[in-house]
Design an enzyme around this catalytic site. Structure first.
Site, PDB file in Angstrom:
ATOM      1  N   ARG A  73       0.811  -1.212   0.000  1.00 53.74           N
ATOM      2  CA  ARG A  73       0.000   0.000   0.000  1.00 53.74           C
ATOM      3  C   ARG A  73       0.845   1.263   0.000  1.00 53.74           C
ATOM      4  NH1 ARG A  73      -1.962  -3.138   3.453  1.00 53.74           N
ATOM      5  NH2 ARG A  73      -3.580  -4.538   2.749  1.00 53.74           N
ATOM      6  N   HIS A  98       8.103  -5.686  -7.245  1.00 53.38           N
ATOM      7  CA  HIS A  98       6.792  -5.171  -7.643  1.00 53.38           C
ATOM      8  C   HIS A  98       6.541  -3.844  -6.937  1.00 53.38           C
ATOM      9  CE1 HIS A  98       2.597  -4.901  -8.652  1.00 53.38           C
ATOM     10  NE2 HIS A  98       2.569  -6.088  -9.218  1.00 53.38           N
ATOM     11  N   TYR A 151       0.841  -1.040  -4.905  1.00 56.14           N
ATOM     12  CA  TYR A 151      -0.431  -0.934  -5.624  1.00 56.14           C
ATOM     13  C   TYR A 151      -1.026   0.465  -5.607  1.00 56.14           C
ATOM     14  CZ  TYR A 151      -0.888  -6.004  -5.929  1.00 56.14           C
ATOM     15  OH  TYR A 151      -0.702  -7.311  -6.238  1.00 56.14           O
ATOM     16  N   HIS A 178       2.255  -1.503 -12.469  1.00 56.78           N
ATOM     17  CA  HIS A 178       0.979  -1.441 -13.178  1.00 56.78           C
ATOM     18  C   HIS A 178       0.916  -0.093 -13.885  1.00 56.78           C
ATOM     19  CE1 HIS A 178      -0.940  -4.448 -10.106  1.00 56.78           C
ATOM     20  NE2 HIS A 178       0.047  -4.966 -10.798  1.00 56.78           N
ATOM     21  N   GLU A 184       2.952  -4.250 -16.550  1.00 55.14           N
ATOM     22  CA  GLU A 184       2.202  -5.499 -16.463  1.00 55.14           C
ATOM     23  C   GLU A 184       0.952  -5.435 -17.337  1.00 55.14           C
ATOM     24  OE1 GLU A 184       1.940  -6.920 -12.487  1.00 55.14           O
ATOM     25  OE2 GLU A 184       0.431  -8.435 -12.956  1.00 55.14           O
ATOM     26  N   ASP A 229       0.722 -11.298 -17.226  1.00 60.01           N
ATOM     27  CA  ASP A 229       0.033 -11.970 -16.120  1.00 60.01           C
ATOM     28  C   ASP A 229      -1.097 -12.811 -16.721  1.00 60.01           C
ATOM     29  OD1 ASP A 229      -1.987 -12.381 -14.017  1.00 60.01           O
ATOM     30  OD2 ASP A 229      -0.706 -11.083 -12.790  1.00 60.01           O
ATOM     31  N   HIS A 232      -4.611 -11.863 -15.656  1.00 59.87           N
ATOM     32  CA  HIS A 232      -5.028 -10.577 -16.206  1.00 59.87           C
ATOM     33  C   HIS A 232      -5.369 -10.667 -17.701  1.00 59.87           C
ATOM     34  CE1 HIS A 232      -2.584  -8.409 -12.799  1.00 59.87           C
ATOM     35  NE2 HIS A 232      -3.550  -9.183 -12.345  1.00 59.87           N
ATOM     36  N   HIS A 265       3.637 -13.851 -15.034  1.00 57.67           N
ATOM     37  CA  HIS A 265       2.968 -14.113 -13.760  1.00 57.67           C
ATOM     38  C   HIS A 265       1.985 -15.249 -13.990  1.00 57.67           C
ATOM     39  CE1 HIS A 265       3.614  -9.930 -11.729  1.00 57.67           C
ATOM     40  NE2 HIS A 265       4.695 -10.672 -11.755  1.00 57.67           N
ATOM     41  N   ASP A 303      -9.912  -9.488 -12.348  1.00 59.73           N
ATOM     42  CA  ASP A 303      -8.624  -9.619 -11.665  1.00 59.73           C
ATOM     43  C   ASP A 303      -8.749 -10.276 -10.293  1.00 59.73           C
ATOM     44  OD1 ASP A 303      -6.038  -9.496 -10.790  1.00 59.73           O
ATOM     45  OD2 ASP A 303      -5.894  -7.305 -10.788  1.00 59.73           O
ATOM     46  N   HIS A 310      -7.308 -13.630  -8.623  1.00 57.78           N
ATOM     47  CA  HIS A 310      -6.413 -14.772  -8.834  1.00 57.78           C
ATOM     48  C   HIS A 310      -6.959 -16.026  -8.144  1.00 57.78           C
ATOM     49  CE1 HIS A 310      -2.714 -11.902  -9.315  1.00 57.78           C
ATOM     50  NE2 HIS A 310      -3.784 -11.453  -9.928  1.00 57.78           N
ATOM     51  N   GLU A 334       1.533 -15.876  -8.312  1.00 60.60           N
ATOM     52  CA  GLU A 334       0.946 -14.903  -7.379  1.00 60.60           C
ATOM     53  C   GLU A 334      -0.415 -15.437  -6.962  1.00 60.60           C
ATOM     54  OE1 GLU A 334       0.866 -11.709 -10.342  1.00 60.60           O
ATOM     55  OE2 GLU A 334       2.118 -10.558  -8.958  1.00 60.60           O
TER      56      GLU A 334
END
Ligand code: FE
Ligand code: FE
Ligand code: ZN
Length: 278
Positions: free
Chosen positions: A37, A67, A70, A107, A142, A176, A179, A211, A224, A226, A256
């Site tokens: 975050r 990564h 987010y 992203h 991504e 991914d 995705h 991914h 999205d 997973h 992931e």
């Protein structure tokens, strides 16, 4: 031959991540550079990074993929959030210069009503701010599910962003599976066709990391979410074909999936034993 691994916690530092992925049977991994975050990065621990770097070389670990958080949004409407995104990503990349030769995955962001054209411009502007000449980390955009105003829900958008990058050799793509499936690409029945399309639009030489995630949603759902391998709509057979595809060899394949250590170890073992080419 491919590298296989999973996303793991960066809480204990780089050397600990290297050991942890070995324990799970993998030879690559992904991790958050700081809390997913956002927020502060930990103090730079150079001896730890050096120990990891030599361990990675000695034990044949493949390239790893950091990564970005987010909450960062390269296409944010607010100038403050865009500057915060640039500063944070720039700082992440400065740190990664101590472990040269790896990837930084981000992203492309959400255009939040500003439109795709503006989103492309803003994402490219962030890349051109954070990518320095001669840097040793490759930045990856991504492929996204295209949820809401999310950018990168089709290959063309990624291509348009990459076309505007000043040092193109330092920018690539992370594909991914959840995705692209959620975005509508049929990697179950038409994997060859999807990869041929990727090659035509972006170029497979720019695809650096995969991914590996099953999806709770149906193809084209743009959600999205997973799933563990075999517990979603993609299915294990599709992943077996994926890891054996000649066009994808040599890359890190990183899980992931919503899992615990035992679950990741099992999925890593499954992907490794599915490889027929190595
Ligand atoms: Fe991601
Ligand atoms: Fe991903
Ligand atoms: Zn996702």
């Amino acid at each position: 031959m491919i590298y296989v691994g999973s996303h793991i916690s960066s809480a204990k530092g780089y050397e600990a991540m290297g050991r942890q992925i070995r324990k799970l049977g993998g030879d690559t991994f992904a991790f958050f550079t700081r809390s997913p975050r956002g927020g502060r990065a930990k103090e730079l621990n150079l001896p730890d990074m050096e120990r990891f770097y030599s361990m990675a070389r000695e034990t044949g670990l493949g390239p790893v993929a950091a990564h970005a958080s987010y909450t960062l949004n390269p296409c944010a409407a607010k100038e403050e959030l865009r500057s915060f995104t640039k500063e944070t990503m720039y700082d992440d990349l400065s740190r990664m210069e101590h472990i040269p030769g790896n990837y930084y995955n981000l992203h492309p962001g959400c255009h939040v009503g500003q439109g795709k054209e503006r989103g492309i411009e803003l994402a490219a502007d962030v890349l051109n701010t954070i990518i320095r000449k001669g840097q040793h980390t490759t930045v990856l955009l991504e492929t996204m599910a295209g949820k809401g105003s999310e950018m990168g829900g089709c290959f063309e958008e990624l291509r348009e962003i990459l076309d505007r990058v000043r040092f193109p050799e330092k920018a690539g793509v992370c594909l991914d599976t959840c995705h692209v499936w959620d975005a509508g690409y049929d990697i179950v029945d038409k994997l060859d066709g999807v990869l041929a399309e990727f090659d035509r639009v972006i170029g497979l030489d720019r695809l650096k990391v995969v991914h590996v995630n099953d999806s709770k949603g149906e193809r084209g759902c743009r959600k999205d979410r997973h799933a563990r391998l075999g517990e979603g709509h993609i299915g294990r057979e599709a992943f077996r074909r994926l890891v054996n595809h000649p066009a994808l060899q040599g890359r890190p394949f990183i899980l992931e999936t919503p899992n615990d250590d035992a679950g990741w170890a099992e999925e890593i073992a499954f992907l490794k034993r599915s490889c027929e080419l190595s």
